[in-house]
Design a protein around this motif. Structure first.
Motif, short mmCIF file in Angstrom:
data_model
loop_
_atom_site.label_atom_id
_atom_site.label_comp_id
_atom_site.label_asym_id
_atom_site.label_seq_id
_atom_site.Cartn_x
_atom_site.Cartn_y
_atom_site.Cartn_z
N ASP A 1 -5.87 -2.10 -4.96
CA ASP A 1 -5.08 -2.58 -3.65
C ASP A 1 -5.70 -3.49 -3.02
N GLU A 2 -5.39 -4.92 -3.17
CA GLU A 2 -5.93 -5.92 -2.72
C GLU A 2 -7.64 -6.05 -2.81
N THR B 1 1.00 -1.29 0.20
CA THR B 1 -0.02 -0.13 0.14
C THR B 1 0.79 1.08 -0.18
N GLN C 1 -7.89 -0.21 -0.21
CA GLN C 1 -8.05 -0.65 1.22
C GLN C 1 -8.77 0.59 1.82
#
Ligand code: ATP
Ligand code: MG
Length: 336
Positions: A165-166, A49, A89
């Protein structure tokens, strides 16, 4: 523009970010080709991140250089911002607004007229399977729906570079697959995607190239084929009818597959890690041969599966230790 000459969407050299005493990103070099999905694979706290935030101009690097389409993230931050979008996130949509209201509002902020914003919102909601939920407040969405509306919001204006991001953390398999389809569709339209993930299979599904990152450093980089070749072909999982045959089975598998064989906490179960020599194509063949040998030796197998290497196995192969936050008790070799 210099972007097209290099063909790189992202180029970093020696990128560093420190928080107090922690070097969260510790000299990262990346070269991300345009028009592809690039996977940044690593465990919790690896620096994924932080890297993405620096590339998206949300965090100031403490060292090194980073360019996005040839633009310096520090000195040409506004131009960079004009070409990137980020889903991550952290939230971008308003929980109290409906799906439609969120997308229309963001569309208006991006300069679309009222009618254009409405049309685009409706089209995106339909494409993301959210038409039925369009009039519901986002706080009533499931995790999978929430992730889809987040991505929809971030591609309202088709960005040249999208940071994800994820995007599938915590999603069920069906929702994961929906997000993967969306990512493929976004790339097919020419957008470059930088995808962070903790799942090797996700990077494998989507990414052309993968960088494995651990403790702020890139510890391996290459095409997924190259990465897998260095990691091994995966694991064979067996569940036997009779726990008394486990040692015999372990011994046989070890010889036939030339694999590391581990017992599972379940006294009937075994895992054999295929060696790096076994290419993807031959893993199934090897496993079939092993099953054959087991049958011939009279070992009854109730359940069998062939799995891809896990992130933990990738780390074990690359660093000699597991992903530092992924500890499990099953790492001991079978005591013969
Ligand atoms: N704002 C901050 N202040 C202090 N430390 C931070 C900050 N942001 C990140 N860190 C630290 O930097 C390191 C890298 O964090 P980062 O969030 O980049 O990891 P990550 O790879 O995204 O992990 P995850 O998979 O859990 O999201 C961690 O040790 C984290 O605790
Ligand atoms: Mg993170």
């Amino acid at each position: 523009m210099s972007t097209q000459t290099s063909g790189l969407a992202i180029e970093t050299s020696g990128l560093v970010k420190t928080f107090g005493g922690t070097r969260a990103v510790d000299g990262v070099d990346l070269a991300v080709p345009s028009g592809t999905v690039y996977g940044l694979l690593g465990p919790n706290g690896a620096g994924k991140t932080t890297t993405v935030k620096m590339l998206a101009t949300l965090l100031r690097p403490d060292g090194g250089e980073a360019r996005v389409f040839g633009l310096d993230v520090l000195h040409e931050a506004d131009e960079v911002r004009g070409r990137v979008s980020l889903t991550g996130q952290y939230a971008s949509v308003d929980e109290d607004l409906t799906g439609t209201e969120n997308l229309v509002l963001l569309g208006r902020l991006l300069g679309h007229g009222k009618r254009g914003a409405r049309e685009r919102a409706a089209r995106l909601l339909a494409a993301f399977g959210l038409t039925d939920a369009a009039a519901k407040q986002v706080k009533q969405y499931s995790g999978g729906m929430r992730r889809r509306i987040d991505i929809a919001a971030s591609i309202l204006n088709t960005p040249d570079l999208l940071f994800l991001d994820e995007p599938t953390a915590g999603l069920d398999p069906r929702s994961r697959n929906q997000v993967w389809d969306i990512v493929r569709a976004v790339v097919a339209q020419g957008t470059t995607v930088l995808l962070t993930t903790q799942y090797l299979d996700e990077a494998d599904q989507l990414a052309a190239r993968i960088a494995v990152i651990d403790k702020g450093r890139v510890i391996a980089e290459g095409t997924k084929g190259e990465l897998k070749a260095s990691v091994g072909a995966g694991s064979v999982h067996l569940r036997l009818r009779d726990a008394g045959q486990r040692l015999l089975a372990a011994d046989l598998l070890g010889r036939v597959l030339d694999a590391r064989v581990q017992p599972e906490p379940d006294p009937l179960a075994l895992t054999a890690r295929l060696g790096t020599a076994a290419g993807e194509a031959t893993a199934a063949g090897q496993a079939a041969r092993a099953l054959d040998e087991l049958a011939r030796a009279g070992v009854v197998v109730d359940n069998f599966s062939l799995g891809q290497p896990s992130l933990d196995e990738v780390f074990l192969a690359l660093t000699g230790h597991g992903a530092h936050d992924l500890r499990d008790g099953s790492e001991d070799e079978v005591a013969a």
